[in-house]
Scaffold this active site. Structure first.
Site, PDB file in Angstrom:
ATOM      1  N   HIS A 242       0.663  -1.451   0.042  1.00 23.86           N
ATOM      2  CA  HIS A 242       0.096   0.033  -0.018  1.00 23.86           C
ATOM      3  C   HIS A 242       0.954   1.289   0.006  1.00 23.86           C
ATOM      4  CE1 HIS A 242      -3.350  -2.320   0.920  1.00 23.86           C
ATOM      5  NE2 HIS A 242      -2.817  -2.961   1.899  1.00 23.86           N
TER       6      HIS A 242
HETATM    7  O1  RIB Z   1      -5.252   0.075   4.346  1.00 24.55           O
HETATM    8  C1  RIB Z   1      -3.890   0.094   4.323  1.00 24.55           C
HETATM    9  C2  RIB Z   1      -3.221   0.926   5.132  1.00 24.55           C
HETATM   10  O2  RIB Z   1      -3.485   0.457   6.486  1.00 24.55           O
HETATM   11  C3  RIB Z   1      -1.890   1.093   4.898  1.00 24.55           C
HETATM   12  O3  RIB Z   1      -1.495   2.287   5.462  1.00 24.55           O
HETATM   13  C4  RIB Z   1      -1.325   0.120   5.925  1.00 24.55           C
HETATM   14  O4  RIB Z   1       0.047   0.565   6.612  1.00 24.55           O
HETATM   15  C5  RIB Z   1      -2.458   0.577   7.169  1.00 24.55           C
HETATM   16  O5  RIB Z   1      -2.022   1.723   7.912  1.00 24.55           O
END
Ligand code: RIB
Ligand code: CA
Length: 313
Positions: A242
């Site tokens: 992500h």
């Molecule tokens: O949904 C993904 C996000 O949530 C990313 O930033 C991961 O690190 C969590 O914080």
């Protein structure tokens, strides 16, 4: 001319990779500071993790601050089930020697934006938006001084990951996300619609491990730990990666595609709270307040990430 950024983060293995990617790219990115926020795990541990990552990168000149310890209104929801009890399970990283800055992270964000030339500092948010929202509430003038907010958060075509409707970063503090989405600053969103395309397959992780440096090994250990939950959940050959997509967007925006449209946050319905309601097909006349990215080039992303990680110790 490098782009000046503040990284607001809840490290988290994917946050750590994003921080490393930024610190490995000094020609394009000047990291002014890193601010921890409560999210994946509690604030204190997230701040420790951010300091560990700064030391891993060798960039001990980068100041780390602690921001808000809980969402604006709601009880904190954390994600140890994904990231482990420390939030950065996987590699064995030494306790950090770099200090935590004494100034509150929200005040650091405000002071940096008020002292810099207008529109010269970008906020890269990798966690819940509590710090950014609180800075906007405490000093509304900063809204016109922000160059861009590039955030990892939200989902629309790929729907939610912490509930059927909501992505984690938005879900943890939907009121904060609502403040940020309405602040008027230029916003670019890296949602699950993109990050679910950016899968850390075994071949991609093996290429990072093969770099042979401590950063490559640490990233390999981080992602092989955190991927477990998503591999089981989605049944894919690679877990979505992500937060580094935020930094990759700054480095090579051509890797991603999307459009300028209206994005609103659900804050009332218990069923869909935290949902990013994206008017992608422009069916309303609501203000187009964000560039919502919908797809990404995974091969190009991992080529960039691997090349940059090779530069680190
Ligand atoms: O949904 C993904 C996000 O949530 C990313 O930033 C991961 O690190 C969590 O914080
Ligand atoms: Ca994060």
């Amino acid at each position: 001319m490098s782009r000046k950024i503040i990284i607001d983060t809840d490290p988290g293995q994917d946050d750590a990779v994003a921080i490393l990617l930024a610190l490995a790219s000094p020609e394009e990115i000047e990291v002014l500071g890193i601010v921890a926020v409560a999210g994946n795990v509690g604030l204190a541990q997230n701040a420790i993790n951010a300091r560990k990552v700064v030391e891993l990168s060798g960039r001990t000149d980068i100041p780390v601050y602690a921001g808000c310890a809980r969402p604006m209104r709601r009880t904190l929801v954390t994600a140890e089930h994904v990231h482990g009890d420390t939030g950065l399970n996987g590699p064995e990283l030494p306790d950090p020697q770099v200090p935590l800055q004494a100034q509150h992270g929200v005040d650091y964000i405000i002071d940096t934006l008020m002292n810099a030339e207008p529109k010269t500092v970008t906020l890269c948010t990798l966690g819940p938006l509590t710090n950014i929202a609180m800075a906007l509430i405490k000093q509304p003038e900063i809204a016109d001084r922000i160059q861009e907010i590039v955030m990892m958060g939200g989902a629309y075509f790929e729907v939610g990951n912490i509930t059927p409707a909501a992505e984690f970063n938005i879900y943890v503090d939907p009121e904060a996300a609502n403040v940020v989405m309405r602040c008027g600053a230029p916003i670019t969103i890296q949602p699950l619609d993109v990050t679910h395309m950016i899968q850390s397959t075994p071949a991609r992780l093996d290429a990072i491990k093969a770099l042979g440096n401590r950063s490559g090994q640490a990233v390999y250990d981080m992602l092989t730990f955190s991927e477990g939950f998503d591999l089981k959940k989605y049944g894919w050959i690679g877990a979505p990666l992500h937060d580094p997509t935020v930094i990759a967007y700054l480095l090579q925006p051509e890797l991603f595609e999307g459009r300028h449209c209206n994005v609103e946050i659900e804050t009332a319905s218990e069923l869909t709270v935290g949902m990013t309601v994206v008017d992608y097909w422009h069916v309303t006349d609501r203000p187009r307040n964000a560039t919502y990215l919908r797809s990404g080039d995974a091969d190009g992303f991992y080529k960039l990430l691997t090349e940059r990680l090779a530069r680190l110790p």
